[in-house]
Design a protein around this motif. Structure first.
Motif, short mmCIF file in Angstrom:
data_model
loop_
_atom_site.label_atom_id
_atom_site.label_comp_id
_atom_site.label_asym_id
_atom_site.label_seq_id
_atom_site.Cartn_x
_atom_site.Cartn_y
_atom_site.Cartn_z
N HIS A 20 0.84 -1.21 0.00
CA HIS A 20 0.00 0.00 0.00
C HIS A 20 0.88 1.26 0.00
O HIS A 20 0.91 2.04 0.95
CB HIS A 20 -0.94 0.01 1.22
CG HIS A 20 -1.73 -1.25 1.37
ND1 HIS A 20 -2.68 -1.65 0.45
CD2 HIS A 20 -1.73 -2.19 2.35
CE1 HIS A 20 -3.22 -2.79 0.84
NE2 HIS A 20 -2.66 -3.14 2.00
N LEU A 21 1.57 1.45 -1.09
CA LEU A 21 2.46 2.60 -1.21
C LEU A 21 1.74 3.87 -1.69
O LEU A 21 2.40 4.87 -1.98
CB LEU A 21 3.61 2.27 -2.18
CG LEU A 21 4.57 1.15 -1.72
CD1 LEU A 21 5.61 0.87 -2.79
CD2 LEU A 21 5.24 1.51 -0.39
N ASP A 22 0.40 3.83 -1.79
CA ASP A 22 -0.33 5.03 -2.21
C ASP A 22 -0.13 6.16 -1.21
O ASP A 22 -0.04 7.33 -1.58
CB ASP A 22 -1.83 4.71 -2.34
CG ASP A 22 -2.08 3.68 -3.43
OD1 ASP A 22 -1.21 3.56 -4.34
OD2 ASP A 22 -3.08 2.97 -3.36
N PHE A 23 -0.06 5.81 0.06
CA PHE A 23 0.16 6.82 1.09
C PHE A 23 1.19 6.27 2.06
O PHE A 23 1.01 5.20 2.67
CB PHE A 23 -1.15 7.14 1.83
CG PHE A 23 -0.96 8.08 2.99
CD1 PHE A 23 -0.69 9.43 2.77
CD2 PHE A 23 -1.04 7.61 4.30
CE1 PHE A 23 -0.51 10.28 3.83
CE2 PHE A 23 -0.86 8.48 5.37
CZ PHE A 23 -0.59 9.82 5.14
N TRP A 27 6.48 7.84 9.55
CA TRP A 27 7.06 6.74 10.32
C TRP A 27 7.41 5.55 9.42
O TRP A 27 8.40 4.84 9.67
CB TRP A 27 6.12 6.30 11.43
CG TRP A 27 4.83 5.67 10.97
CD1 TRP A 27 3.65 6.28 10.71
CD2 TRP A 27 4.63 4.27 10.73
NE1 TRP A 27 2.71 5.39 10.31
CE2 TRP A 27 3.28 4.13 10.32
CE3 TRP A 27 5.44 3.14 10.81
CZ2 TRP A 27 2.72 2.89 9.99
CZ3 TRP A 27 4.88 1.92 10.50
CH2 TRP A 27 3.55 1.79 10.08
N ARG A 28 6.65 5.36 8.32
CA ARG A 28 6.99 4.28 7.39
C ARG A 28 8.24 4.63 6.59
O ARG A 28 9.06 3.76 6.29
CB ARG A 28 5.82 4.01 6.44
CG ARG A 28 4.63 3.32 7.13
CD ARG A 28 3.52 3.03 6.14
NE ARG A 28 3.97 2.09 5.08
CZ ARG A 28 3.19 1.73 4.05
NH1 ARG A 28 1.95 2.25 3.92
NH2 ARG A 28 3.64 0.88 3.15
N GLN A 29 8.37 5.90 6.25
CA GLN A 29 9.60 6.31 5.55
C GLN A 29 10.83 6.09 6.45
O GLN A 29 11.87 5.61 5.99
CB GLN A 29 9.48 7.77 5.14
CG GLN A 29 8.34 8.06 4.18
CD GLN A 29 8.19 9.55 3.88
OE1 GLN A 29 9.16 10.31 4.02
NE2 GLN A 29 6.99 9.97 3.48
N GLY A 75 5.06 -3.56 -5.28
CA GLY A 75 5.62 -2.62 -4.30
C GLY A 75 6.30 -3.32 -3.15
O GLY A 75 7.38 -2.91 -2.69
N ALA A 76 5.70 -4.41 -2.67
CA ALA A 76 6.29 -5.13 -1.53
C ALA A 76 7.63 -5.76 -1.93
O ALA A 76 8.62 -5.67 -1.19
CB ALA A 76 5.33 -6.20 -1.05
#
Length: 328
Positions: A20-23, A27-29, A75-76
């Motif tokens: 789910h790289l849409d948003f 913290w994920r970055q 994406g994963a």
């Protein structure tokens, strides 16, 4: 096993964080950066057996995700490749590079130690050669000096003062010989005596001992008149050591040197009769006969030494070389 589990956990976190790289929240970055650092450190410091199997097993859920949601699966897998696999490969490359450098350093150290060991062996070999030269030359000459002094001591035209001086000279020569033998024992290692060729023939050696006052005779048959160089050096060494011992322990005794060819062997025998005077010393370190026995053994022969008919006999059996084109 533990290192593989840690690698699987790092790769799994990057795989899940790539969904789910849409948003992508902050913290994920940050998690991507932390995972990349952890993957690099893991590859740098923690080796893993069958590492590619571990990474392949972690990637299986991402492949399955491709069938469910193509872009989420892509994406994963991309996140896992960029933030886990590539940093881990970089760390592994650095670790292998460091291991190669360390292996090279250890190899250089080993070569230096081997070079030092070789230098020590050369030094010890040189000390053994010097000891052998001292024993072969100085020991023999000192024995002849003691023999000459003994002859002067027994001369009829000597007065008491000169006879006493000759006795002191003989005692000093014997003492010097003992000290020389002890020095040789320190210098000589287990390598044995030098195999350098002598400076004189056996006939010259016997003649020189006779001029010094020793009652010595030489008998050799025609078949032993000319010996191969190695045999000639060994026979010379046996004769010289035996004459030295006879002059030291049995002054005034008759000495017989016999060299004979028997079948495929050469027999060198040096026998002395009982001493006509009292020897100054009956001891000795035994280094001469010990090194002589070792030299004869290295040539494939045997040496016998011991009392015989109230005197002393040394017999060396030396094999005739088979490559000389002559047989017995």
């Amino acid at each position: 096993m533990r290192n593989g589990a840690i690698l699987a956990m790092i790769a799994g976190i990057s795989l899940v964080n790539g969904l789910h790289l849409d948003f992508i929240p902050v913290w994920r970055q940050l998690l991507f950066a932390v995972v990349a650092v952890l993957a690099y450190l893991h590859g740098r410091h923690l080796p893993v057996r069958r590492d590619w199997l571990v990474l392949g097993a972690v990637a299986i859920p991402g492949v399955v995700e491709l069938g469910v949601s193509l872009w989420d699966g892509v994406g994963a897998l991309m996140a896992m490749a960029l933030f886990a696999v590539l940093p881990w490969l970089a760390g592994r490359f650095r670790r292998q590079q460091a291991e190669l450098v360390e292996a090279g350093r250890q190899r250089v150290g080993q070569l230096e130690r081997e070079q030092q060991y070789t230098a020590e062996r050369v030094k010890l070999h040189e000390r053994a050669r010097i000891a052998a030269d001292m024993h072969d030359s100085l020991g023999h000459e000192l024995a002849l000096i003691a023999l000459r002094a003994g002859a002067l001591e027994l001369a009829a035209d000597m007065n008491e003062a000169n006879r006493e001086a000759a006795a002191q000279l003989r005692a000093s020569a014997v003492t010097a010989t003992d000290r020389l033998r002890r020095t040789i024992g320190v210098l000589r290692d287990s390598g044995g005596a030098s195999m350098d060729p002598p400076d004189e023939s056996i006939e010259t050696l016997v003649e020189r001992a006779g001029r010094a006052g020793m009652a010595v005779t030489l008998r050799r048959d025609e078949r032993s008149a000319v010996l191969p160089p190695l045999l000639d050096r060994a026979a010379h060494r046996v004769t010289q050591e035996s004459l030295t011992n006879a002059a030291r322990y049995a002054p005034g005794a008759e000495v017989r040197v016999t060299i004979e060819r028997r079948a495929d062997m050469v027999a060198v025998t040096v026998a002395n009769a009982p001493s006509t005077t009292e020897a100054q010393s009956t001891g000795g370190g035994g280094t001469g006969l010990a090194s002589l026995r070792e030299r004869v053994r290295l040539l494939g022969g045997t040496l016998e030494a011991g009392p015989h008919r109230a005197g002393f006999t040394v017999t060396a059996w030396l094999p005739w070389p088979k490559d000389t084109g002559e047989s017995g």
